[in-house]
Design a protein around this motif. Structure first.
Motif, PDB file in Angstrom:
ATOM      1  N   SER A   1       0.725  -1.237  -0.007  1.00  0.00           N
ATOM      2  CA  SER A   1      -0.154  -0.001   0.054  1.00  0.00           C
ATOM      3  C   SER A   1       0.835   1.170  -0.041  1.00  0.00           C
ATOM      4  N   ASP A   2       0.162   2.430   0.106  1.00  0.00           N
ATOM      5  CA  ASP A   2       0.998   4.006  -0.068  1.00  0.00           C
ATOM      6  C   ASP A   2       1.754   3.602   1.258  1.00  0.00           C
ATOM      7  N   LYS A   3       1.157   3.190   2.386  1.00  0.00           N
ATOM      8  CA  LYS A   3       2.199   3.201   3.560  1.00  0.00           C
ATOM      9  C   LYS A   3       3.177   2.237   3.807  1.00  0.00           C
ATOM     10  N   LYS A   4       2.941   0.973   3.151  1.00  0.00           N
ATOM     11  CA  LYS A   4       4.229  -0.052   3.014  1.00  0.00           C
ATOM     12  C   LYS A   4       4.320  -0.403   1.553  1.00  0.00           C
ATOM     13  N   ASN A   5       5.338  -0.352   1.190  1.00  0.00           N
ATOM     14  CA  ASN A   5       5.658  -0.446  -0.464  1.00  0.00           C
ATOM     15  C   ASN A   5       6.144  -2.068  -0.618  1.00  0.00           C
ATOM     16  N   TYR A   6       5.744  -3.024   0.199  1.00  0.00           N
ATOM     17  CA  TYR A   6       6.158  -4.468   0.087  1.00  0.00           C
ATOM     18  C   TYR A   6       4.713  -5.328   0.609  1.00  0.00           C
ATOM     19  N   ASN A   7       4.752  -6.383  -0.114  1.00  0.00           N
ATOM     20  CA  ASN A   7       3.855  -7.337   0.135  1.00  0.00           C
ATOM     21  C   ASN A   7       4.177  -8.285   1.244  1.00  0.00           C
ATOM     22  N   THR A   8       3.145  -8.674   2.130  1.00  0.00           N
ATOM     23  CA  THR A   8       3.676  -9.545   3.259  1.00  0.00           C
ATOM     24  C   THR A   8       2.862 -10.788   2.969  1.00  0.00           C
ATOM     25  N   MET A   9       3.621 -12.013   3.054  1.00  0.00           N
ATOM     26  CA  MET A   9       2.667 -13.431   2.922  1.00  0.00           C
ATOM     27  C   MET A   9       3.242 -14.097   3.901  1.00  0.00           C
ATOM     28  N   PHE A  10       2.045 -15.136   4.297  1.00  0.00           N
ATOM     29  CA  PHE A  10       2.264 -15.986   5.349  1.00  0.00           C
ATOM     30  C   PHE A  10       2.161 -17.356   4.616  1.00  0.00           C
ATOM     31  N   LEU A  11       3.287 -18.184   4.621  1.00  0.00           N
ATOM     32  CA  LEU A  11       3.079 -19.309   3.524  1.00  0.00           C
ATOM     33  C   LEU A  11       2.826 -20.487   4.357  1.00  0.00           C
ATOM     34  N   ASP A  12       2.329 -20.426   5.433  1.00  0.00           N
ATOM     35  CA  ASP A  12       1.990 -21.935   6.258  1.00  0.00           C
ATOM     36  C   ASP A  12       0.346 -21.819   6.337  1.00  0.00           C
ATOM     37  N   SER A  13      -0.237 -20.723   5.637  1.00  0.00           N
ATOM     38  CA  SER A  13      -1.745 -20.956   5.749  1.00  0.00           C
ATOM     39  C   SER A  13      -2.372 -20.130   4.373  1.00  0.00           C
ATOM     40  N   ILE A  14      -3.329 -20.858   3.967  1.00  0.00           N
ATOM     41  CA  ILE A  14      -4.030 -20.231   2.780  1.00  0.00           C
ATOM     42  C   ILE A  14      -5.106 -19.036   3.102  1.00  0.00           C
ATOM     43  N   ASP A  15      -5.293 -18.411   2.092  1.00  0.00           N
ATOM     44  CA  ASP A  15      -6.321 -17.040   2.313  1.00  0.00           C
ATOM     45  C   ASP A  15      -7.873 -17.692   2.248  1.00  0.00           C
ATOM     46  N   GLU A  16      -8.181 -17.244   3.546  1.00  0.00           N
ATOM     47  CA  GLU A  16      -9.484 -17.965   4.034  1.00  0.00           C
ATOM     48  C   GLU A  16     -10.555 -17.014   3.204  1.00  0.00           C
ATOM     49  N   LYS A  17     -10.343 -16.004   2.681  1.00  0.00           N
ATOM     50  CA  LYS A  17     -11.406 -15.312   1.889  1.00  0.00           C
ATOM     51  C   LYS A  17     -11.996 -16.411   0.820  1.00  0.00           C
ATOM     52  N   TRP A  18     -11.044 -17.073   0.195  1.00  0.00           N
ATOM     53  CA  TRP A  18     -11.701 -18.287  -0.539  1.00  0.00           C
ATOM     54  C   TRP A  18     -11.684 -19.539   0.095  1.00  0.00           C
ATOM     55  N   GLY A  19     -10.772 -19.716   0.920  1.00  0.00           N
ATOM     56  CA  GLY A  19     -10.731 -21.172   1.580  1.00  0.00           C
ATOM     57  C   GLY A  19     -11.887 -21.530   2.205  1.00  0.00           C
ATOM     58  N   MET A  20     -12.464 -20.511   2.816  1.00  0.00           N
ATOM     59  CA  MET A  20     -13.684 -20.823   3.721  1.00  0.00           C
ATOM     60  C   MET A  20     -14.863 -21.283   2.888  1.00  0.00           C
ATOM     61  N   ASP A  21     -14.831 -21.211   1.670  1.00  0.00           N
ATOM     62  CA  ASP A  21     -15.813 -21.880   0.641  1.00  0.00           C
ATOM     63  C   ASP A  21     -15.567 -23.062  -0.129  1.00  0.00           C
ATOM     64  N   LEU A  22     -14.351 -23.739   0.496  1.00  0.00           N
ATOM     65  CA  LEU A  22     -13.838 -24.890  -0.360  1.00  0.00           C
ATOM     66  C   LEU A  22     -15.037 -26.136  -0.598  1.00  0.00           C
ATOM     67  N   ASP A  23     -15.449 -26.083   0.785  1.00  0.00           N
ATOM     68  CA  ASP A  23     -16.726 -27.463   0.751  1.00  0.00           C
ATOM     69  C   ASP A  23     -18.003 -26.963  -0.207  1.00  0.00           C
ATOM     70  N   GLN A  24     -18.044 -25.889  -1.023  1.00  0.00           N
ATOM     71  CA  GLN A  24     -18.948 -25.539  -1.742  1.00  0.00           C
ATOM     72  C   GLN A  24     -18.571 -25.577  -3.251  1.00  0.00           C
ATOM     73  N   MET A  25     -17.149 -25.929  -3.536  1.00  0.00           N
ATOM     74  CA  MET A  25     -16.619 -25.854  -4.815  1.00  0.00           C
ATOM     75  C   MET A  25     -16.617 -27.088  -5.440  1.00  0.00           C
TER      76      MET A  25
END
Length: 428
Positions: A207-231
Motif C-alpha cells: 500500500s502507500d504506507k508499506k511498499n512491499y507485500n507480506t505473505m504467510f506461507l503456512d496458511s491459505i487465504d481464508e477469503k476463498w478457503g472458507m468456501d472450499l466445501d462448496q466448490m
C-alpha cells in the motif's frame, strides 16, 4: 477347410451348352472378384459421434470408450504454434468484458489478433463447446481464484458461455474493482465465481504506507478457503504479484524477503516462495476435502503467462507487435517464465501423486506459458483506455502488456480447460 467339388467329376456324357457356360463362369468367378477388389477396393467408413475427440500424440496414448466416444486421454496442448484461422472468435461483444480489455471498443485499429488459433503439434484442440461445458457443470459451482489474470480468464469463459446461454446474472459483487463476484446460470443451476487472492496463501498487499507485500506461507487465504466445501471446480491463477517486493513469514518466523532494501532480512527471491504457496494450498485442499463427503473437487492450475513489455511500461510502443512470434524463432522461454511455469507444474505433479487412488480431489494443469509467450500481439497495450491517440500520439501513454484483449488469445486457455475437464471426467 471347405470341400472343393469338381463339377466335371463322374460326368461321361456331353454337357449342355447352357450348363457349360455356367460352369465357365463359376471357374472364373474368383479371378473376377480379385480383379475387382484390386481396381475398386471397398470404401472404409469410420463413424464418430459429434462430440468425439480424435487426438493423436507423439507419445504413447491410451484410449477409453465412453458411451459413443472413443477418446484418447493423452494430448500435449502446450506444444504447438499459432495459425491463422479466418473463422475468428466465438464472440465479438459481451457485457462481462472488463473495460480495460475491450480492445475493439477502445479503437484498436488492427484485428488480426482475433484470427489466430492455437494448433498443437501432434493433436487437435477443438473449438470451445459452451453447451458441453454447461452440461458438465450443471448443478455445480465453479471458482476462479487468483489475481487479475484469473479474472481475465473468468470473463473470457463467461463470454464464451453466453454464446449458448444468456440467462445468467450477476448475483453477488463485493470489494474494490469487483474483486469478489458471482454469476448464476438459471437453466443449469450453475454458479461461476471469482475470488481475488493474488498469493493464494494469506497475505497483506502493499500500500502507500508499506511498499512491499507480506505473505504467510503456512496458511491459505481464508477469503476463498472458507468456501472450499462448496466448490466443484477451482481454477487457480497467480504469478505476477510474486515479482513485487515482499517479506515472507512461516508462522511467526520471517523466512526472508525479495527486493527489500532497507529491511534487515535475507534476500531469498520468489521462485521457492511461489512453489511453497502452491504446496500449502494443495495440502490444505486435500486435508479439508478429504474429511467430508461433499463430492469430488477438481483443482486446475493455469500456469504463468509472460508479459511482453518492450522497454518502459508507459512509453509509446511498449507492446507494439501485431502478430504472434514464429515458434522456430522463439523456441525457448525466458528464464523467469520457464522457472515460474516449472514450479507450478512440479507442485501439481506432487499433489496428483499424493492423492492417487482416492476420488475426493484431482489435480491438473492448463499449461499455457509457451503459447502465451508466443502472443505479444494479444495485449491491450495503450487500448486499455478508449481511443488513446484521439488527440495525437504522445510519447508517454499507459500500456497494458500483461492482460489479454477479449475476445483474444486467452479464450484458448478455456478451450484447453474444457478438454482437460473432459479428460478428468472420463478417467474417473
Amino acid at each position: 477347410m471347405d470341400t472343393i467339388i469338381n463339377p466335371f467329376k463322374d460326368q461321361t456324357h456331353s454337357i449342355p451348352l447352357k450348363k457349360l457356360l455356367l460352369l465357365i463362369i463359376y471357374a472364373f468367378l474368383p479371378i473376377i472378384i480379385i480383379f475387382h477388389l484390386i481396381v475398386y477396393p471397398f470404401p472404409i467408413s469410420f463413424s464418430q459421434s459429434k462430440h468425439s475427440l480424435n487426438i493423436n500424440t507423439s507419445s504413447s496414448t491410451s484410449s477409453k470408450e465412453i458411451g459413443n466416444d472413443n477418446v484418447e486421454i493423452s494430448c500435449d496442448y502446450s506444444n504447438g504454434s499459432w495459425v491463422y484461422d479466418k473463422l475468428g472468435p466465438l464472440y465479438t461483444k459481451c457485457n462481462t468484458i472488463k473495460e480495460g480489455q475491450d480492445c475493439m471498443a477502445h479503437g484498436r485499429p488492427d484485428n488480426n489478433y482475433l484470427y489466430y488459433r492455437w494448433k498443437p503439434k501432434n493433436c487437435e484442440l477443438p473449438r470451445f463447446d459452451p453447451k458441453k461445458f454447461l452440461q458438465i457443470f450443471k448443478n455445480k459451482n465453479i471458482a476462479f481464484v487468483g489475481d487479475s489474470l484469473a479474472r481475465n480468464q473468468l470473463e473470457s469463459l463467461l463470454c464464451m458461455l453466453s454464446t449458448f446461454s444468456d440467462d445468467h446474472e450477476l448475483v453477488f459483487s463485493h470489494g474494490d474493482d469487483n474483486k469478489f463476484r458471482k454469476w448464476y446460470f438459471h437453466s443449469y443451476n450453475m454458479n461461476v465465481s471469482i475470488y481475488w487472492s493474488p498469493f493464494l496463501v494469506d497475505g497483506i498487499e502493499k500500500s502507500d504506507k508499506k511498499n512491499y507485500n507480506t505473505m504467510f506461507l503456512d496458511s491459505i487465504d481464508e477469503k476463498w478457503g472458507m468456501d472450499l466445501d462448496q466448490m466443484d471446480l477451482v481454477v487457480l491463477s497467480v504469478g505476477h504479484w510474486f515479482l513485487h517486493s515482499a517479506v515472507y513469514y512461516y508462522g511467526d518466523k520471517v523466512l526472508g524477503c525479495h527486493y527489500c532494501s532497507g529491511l534487515n532480512y535475507t534476500e531469498v527471491g520468489f521462485y521457492d516462495v511461489y512453489g511453497k504457496a502452491f504446496e500449502t494450498t494443495f495440502k490444505t485442499i486435500v486435508e479439508r476435502r478429504g474429511k467430508n463427503n461433499v463430492g469430488v473437487l477438481d483443482v486446475v492450475v493455469t500456469t504463468f503467462t509472460p508479459a511482453h513489455f518492450e522497454g518502459e511500461w508507459d512509453k509509446y510502443g511498449a507492446c507494439p507487435k501485431t502478430k504472434p512470434y514464429d515458434v522456430e524463432e522463439r523456441k525457448n522461454l525466458e528464464w523467469m517464465d520457464a522457472e515460474m511455469r516449472e514450479r507450478a507444474i512440479e507442485q501439481v505433479r506432487i499433489a496428483d501423486k499424493e492423492v492417487a487412488g482416492q476420488k475426493r480431489v484431482r489435480f491438473e494443469a492448463v499449461d499455457v506459458t509457451k503459447l502465451a509467450y508466443l502472443r505479444p500481439d494479444g495485449h491491450p497495450g495503450p487500448y486499455m483506455h478508449p481511443f488513446p491517440f484521439a488527440k495525437g500520439i504522445e510519447e508517454r501513454v499507459q500500456n497494458d502488456c500483461v492482460h489479454w484483449c477479449l475476445p483474444g488469445a486467452i479464450d484458448t486457455w478455456n478451450e484447453i480447460l474444457l478438454q482437460v475437464i473432459k479428460r478428468m471426467e472420463r478417467t474417473i
